[in-house]
Structures are given as C-alpha cells and as structure tokens.
Design a protein around this motif. Structure first.
Motif: not given
Length: 153
Positions: A49-72
């Motif tokens: 509620t105190d954030s200047a940016d009021q956009r919600p955050t979308v995230e993906v949580t792996g359904h199994k244990a995984h290592g890091p994934v490269p992204e841009p």
C-alpha cells in the motif's frame, strides 16, 4: 493473492504497463510484454500500500526444485563448444553466482563480440572450444531454445 495458474516458458503473463515482472518472469524490451522464464505457477501479488508503483507483480514459482534460469540481462558464465565463421556456441554453466541444473545453450554472434569494427572480428581468433566466457544474455529465442548473449569484460 490470486489463485495460481500453471504456465510454461515463453507464455505471456501480461503487459509491463499493467504488471511488474517478478521471479520467474521477464519483460521483452521490444514489445514490453512479460513472459514466463520457467515452468511453474503464475501468481499475481498486489503491491504494498505504501509503494509508489501500484502495479501488481506477476511471478512464476517453479513446481519443482530447479536451478537458476537465464533471462535477458542475466550475467552468465559459459563454456565455448563450437566456433563457426559468424557465431560461437556455448553451454551455460552459471547464471550469476549460481550453477545451472538444466542444459542451456547460447550463441555469441560476430556482431556482439565488440562495439566497433564488427566486420573485422575473426571468431576463430576470438574463441576456441573449451574457453570460458562471461556474458550478458541479450535475448531468448524460445522456438529453438537458444540464448543470444554478449561477452563482457
């Protein structure tokens, strides 16, 4: 928090104008669309509620244990596997400080080796199989599962 939905890498999660990309998601700079970078559960997290940016955050949580994934934007350590006239192929070993558990292949293009005199770059003089390189991921080509990246000092 909204009910989770199963997504796979490359699925559209939303638009950057409406959402922020969280863990397991990235924004494609060319179209400002947010994509999943791993298989898992898509969640929308409301902003504080105190954030200047009021956009919600979308995230993906792996359904199994995984290592890091490269992204841009990720800094990766990779081992050169093949050198051709205009490209070099490499297997990604680490994303940031963490080693990967899955196989990711990257391509270093001749035009991404240095900023000037691109046409004078000789890939066979620049790279040899077995060389280790530090690079930044430029883009992800999901249809062929390759990463394009630029070597950094």
């Amino acid at each position: 928090m909204q009910e989770a939905e199963l997504v796979t890498p490359g699925e559209v999660l939303g638009r950057a104008a409406e959402l922020k990309a969280g863990k397991g998601a990235y924004v494609a700079p060319h179209n400002k669309t947010i994509y999943a970078s791993l298989t898992g559960l898509r969640r929308i997290i409301p902003p504080p509620t105190d954030s200047a940016d009021q956009r919600p955050t979308v995230e993906v949580t792996g359904h199994k244990a995984h290592g890091p994934v490269p992204e841009p934007g990720s800094v990766v350590i990779a081992r050169i596997t093949k050198v051709m006239a205009r490209t070099a192929s490499a297997d990604i070993m680490c994303v940031g400080p963490k080693s990967v558990r899955e196989n990711f292949t990257g391509i270093i293009r001749q035009q991404d080796v240095r900023a000037t005199e691109i046409d004078k770059v000789d890939m066979h003089l620049s790279f040899h199989p077995g060389d280790m390189v530090r690079a930044v991921v430029v883009s992800i080509m999901l249809e062929v599962s390759l990463l394009l990246f630029v070597c950094v000092k």
